[in-house]
Design a protein around this motif. Structure first.
Motif, PDB file in Angstrom:
ATOM      1  N   PRO A   1       0.761  -1.201  -0.067  1.00  0.00           N
ATOM      2  CA  PRO A   1       0.091   0.040  -0.029  1.00  0.00           C
ATOM      3  C   PRO A   1       0.829   1.290   0.024  1.00  0.00           C
ATOM      4  CG  PRO A   1      -0.436  -1.422   1.961  1.00  0.00           C
ATOM      5  CD  PRO A   1       0.736  -2.050   1.164  1.00  0.00           C
ATOM      6  N   ALA A   2       0.333   2.309  -0.475  1.00  0.00           N
ATOM      7  CA  ALA A   2       0.872   3.534  -0.569  1.00  0.00           C
ATOM      8  C   ALA A   2       0.943   4.100   0.918  1.00  0.00           C
ATOM      9  CB  ALA A   2       0.295   4.461  -1.286  1.00  0.00           C
ATOM     10  N   PRO A   3       2.069   4.854   1.327  1.00  0.00           N
ATOM     11  CA  PRO A   3       2.257   5.307   2.760  1.00  0.00           C
ATOM     12  C   PRO A   3       1.031   5.970   3.479  1.00  0.00           C
ATOM     13  CG  PRO A   3       4.046   5.940   1.310  1.00  0.00           C
ATOM     14  CD  PRO A   3       3.085   5.217   0.524  1.00  0.00           C
ATOM     15  N   GLN A   4       0.446   6.721   2.502  1.00  0.00           N
ATOM     16  CA  GLN A   4      -0.925   7.558   3.139  1.00  0.00           C
ATOM     17  C   GLN A   4      -2.187   6.663   3.018  1.00  0.00           C
ATOM     18  OE1 GLN A   4      -1.183  10.374   4.677  1.00  0.00           O
ATOM     19  NE2 GLN A   4       0.992  10.132   4.799  1.00  0.00           N
ATOM     20  N   GLU A   5      -1.982   5.554   2.601  1.00  0.00           N
ATOM     21  CA  GLU A   5      -3.350   4.592   2.812  1.00  0.00           C
ATOM     22  C   GLU A   5      -3.442   4.212   4.351  1.00  0.00           C
ATOM     23  OE1 GLU A   5      -4.106   1.405  -0.044  1.00  0.00           O
ATOM     24  OE2 GLU A   5      -2.611   2.243  -1.183  1.00  0.00           O
ATOM     25  N   VAL A   6      -4.566   4.089   4.526  1.00  0.00           N
ATOM     26  CA  VAL A   6      -5.315   3.791   5.986  1.00  0.00           C
ATOM     27  C   VAL A   6      -4.744   2.415   6.264  1.00  0.00           C
ATOM     28  CG1 VAL A   6      -7.149   3.586   7.606  1.00  0.00           C
ATOM     29  CG2 VAL A   6      -7.121   5.420   5.831  1.00  0.00           C
ATOM     30  N   LEU A   7      -4.078   2.212   7.150  1.00  0.00           N
ATOM     31  CA  LEU A   7      -3.584   0.573   7.788  1.00  0.00           C
ATOM     32  C   LEU A   7      -4.962   0.414   8.740  1.00  0.00           C
ATOM     33  CD1 LEU A   7      -1.728  -1.500   8.633  1.00  0.00           C
ATOM     34  CD2 LEU A   7      -0.797  -0.080  10.365  1.00  0.00           C
TER      35      LEU A   7
ATOM     36  N   TYR B   1      -0.300   3.618   6.677  1.00  0.00           N
ATOM     37  CA  TYR B   1       0.753   2.826   6.601  1.00  0.00           C
ATOM     38  C   TYR B   1       2.222   3.162   7.072  1.00  0.00           C
ATOM     39  CZ  TYR B   1      -1.881  -1.126   4.847  1.00  0.00           C
ATOM     40  OH  TYR B   1      -2.731  -2.268   4.637  1.00  0.00           O
ATOM     41  N   ASP B   2       2.384   4.609   6.734  1.00  0.00           N
ATOM     42  CA  ASP B   2       3.601   5.424   6.908  1.00  0.00           C
ATOM     43  C   ASP B   2       3.770   5.680   8.352  1.00  0.00           C
ATOM     44  OD1 ASP B   2       1.828   7.612   7.369  1.00  0.00           O
ATOM     45  OD2 ASP B   2       3.010   8.706   5.795  1.00  0.00           O
ATOM     46  N   GLY B   3       2.976   5.133   9.360  1.00  0.00           N
ATOM     47  CA  GLY B   3       2.768   5.545  10.517  1.00  0.00           C
ATOM     48  C   GLY B   3       2.268   6.890  11.027  1.00  0.00           C
ATOM     49  N   SER B   4       1.770   7.863  10.302  1.00  0.00           N
ATOM     50  CA  SER B   4       1.280   8.976  10.553  1.00  0.00           C
ATOM     51  C   SER B   4      -0.313   8.692  11.150  1.00  0.00           C
ATOM     52  CB  SER B   4       0.953  10.125   9.229  1.00  0.00           C
ATOM     53  OG  SER B   4       0.277   9.566   8.278  1.00  0.00           O
TER      54      SER B   4
ATOM     55  N   PRO C   1      -8.667  17.874  15.470  1.00  0.00           N
ATOM     56  CA  PRO C   1      -7.898  16.738  15.399  1.00  0.00           C
ATOM     57  C   PRO C   1      -6.649  16.795  15.644  1.00  0.00           C
ATOM     58  CG  PRO C   1      -8.775  17.557  12.937  1.00  0.00           C
ATOM     59  CD  PRO C   1      -9.227  18.497  13.927  1.00  0.00           C
ATOM     60  N   LYS C   2      -5.955  15.805  16.208  1.00  0.00           N
ATOM     61  CA  LYS C   2      -4.620  15.815  16.863  1.00  0.00           C
ATOM     62  C   LYS C   2      -3.884  14.783  15.826  1.00  0.00           C
ATOM     63  CE  LYS C   2      -2.192  13.764  20.793  1.00  0.00           C
ATOM     64  NZ  LYS C   2      -2.508  13.433  22.172  1.00  0.00           N
ATOM     65  N   ASP C   3      -2.525  15.145  15.329  1.00  0.00           N
ATOM     66  CA  ASP C   3      -1.989  14.365  14.557  1.00  0.00           C
ATOM     67  C   ASP C   3      -0.706  13.835  15.197  1.00  0.00           C
ATOM     68  OD1 ASP C   3      -3.572  14.762  12.177  1.00  0.00           O
ATOM     69  OD2 ASP C   3      -2.598  16.732  11.610  1.00  0.00           O
ATOM     70  N   GLY C   4      -0.089  12.885  14.629  1.00  0.00           N
ATOM     71  CA  GLY C   4       1.155  12.232  15.473  1.00  0.00           C
ATOM     72  C   GLY C   4       1.762  11.369  14.314  1.00  0.00           C
ATOM     73  N   ARG C   5       2.770  10.710  14.613  1.00  0.00           N
ATOM     74  CA  ARG C   5       3.461  10.024  13.859  1.00  0.00           C
ATOM     75  C   ARG C   5       4.388   8.657  14.670  1.00  0.00           C
ATOM     76  NH1 ARG C   5       4.955   9.145   8.811  1.00  0.00           N
ATOM     77  NH2 ARG C   5       4.285  11.213   8.422  1.00  0.00           N
ATOM     78  N   MET C   6       3.946   7.417  14.429  1.00  0.00           N
ATOM     79  CA  MET C   6       4.600   6.278  14.903  1.00  0.00           C
ATOM     80  C   MET C   6       5.859   5.985  14.548  1.00  0.00           C
ATOM     81  SD  MET C   6       1.140   3.762  14.896  1.00  0.00           S
ATOM     82  CE  MET C   6       1.851   2.633  15.720  1.00  0.00           C
ATOM     83  N   THR C   7       6.849   5.151  15.279  1.00  0.00           N
ATOM     84  CA  THR C   7       8.096   4.858  14.751  1.00  0.00           C
ATOM     85  C   THR C   7       7.828   3.921  13.709  1.00  0.00           C
ATOM     86  OG1 THR C   7       8.645   3.528  16.327  1.00  0.00           O
ATOM     87  CG2 THR C   7       9.099   5.886  16.700  1.00  0.00           C
TER      88      THR C   7
END
Length: 177
Positions: free
Chosen positions: A62-68, A88-91, A101-107
């Motif tokens: 999947p593309a990084p911005q697709e919903v995991l 999928y990119d962790g965002s 809304p609150k945004d974040g990023r997973m490692t």
């Protein structure tokens, strides 16, 4: 009637001419698709039409911005409806009531752990719907992964589902309004 036939045939000829021009180009020369003379059509591209997937080891990634995964929590005494969407990119984005809304990023390690929990065969066996009676003023959790919806109530988190929640950012969407 005679006049309608005459104009109809002219119109039909114009459509054919437009089709030939679009296939061959304005020069009238056929599109080059090989050594064969005559009218030819450019080759049809194979593979994905958009850059949303790339072939990796025989499967589409999947593309990084697709919903995991998407997790929604409903219920409680205050009647909350909060949502967590992880890409999928962790965002990820958490929405809580009417708050911004609150945004974040997973490692990368956290995303790998979440994907492992979601792809675990034990998770595939988690029931799609709650099996017990609903808890008064309890929460319901709606987890969507690969077009599969799992609904769980308070107190109904088998180990495989608990592993998914443990891997989610902040343990899933908030239960406060």
């Amino acid at each position: 009637m005679e006049r309608a036939k005459r104009y109809g045939s002219r119109y039909g000829a114009a459509v054919v001419l437009a089709a030939v021009v679009s296939v061959t180009g304005c020069s009238g020369a056929p599109a080059q698709t090989g050594d064969k003379p005559g009218l030819s059509v450019p080759p049809v591209p194979t593979g994905p039409a958009t850059p949303t997937a790339t072939a990796t080891a025989g499967r589409d990634e999947p593309a990084p911005q697709e919903v995991l995964v998407e997790v929604v929590v409903n219920g409680g005494f205050a009647g909350v409806r909060n949502k967590l969407v992880v890409h999928y990119d962790g965002s990820y984005t958490t929405r809580s009531g009417t708050k911004p809304p609150k945004d974040g990023r997973m490692t990368a390690t956290e995303v790998a752990a979440l994907r492992a929990a979601l792809e675990d065969p034990a998770y595939a066996k988690v029931p799609d719907r709650p099996s017990g009676p609903p808890v008064a003023d309890g929460f319901q959790y709606f987890i969507t992964y690969h077009h599969r919806l799992v609904v769980a109530g308070d107190g109904e988190r088998p180990p495989a589902l608990q592993r998914v929640f443990s891997a989610l950012p902040e343990g899933g969407p908030p239960t406060s309004p």
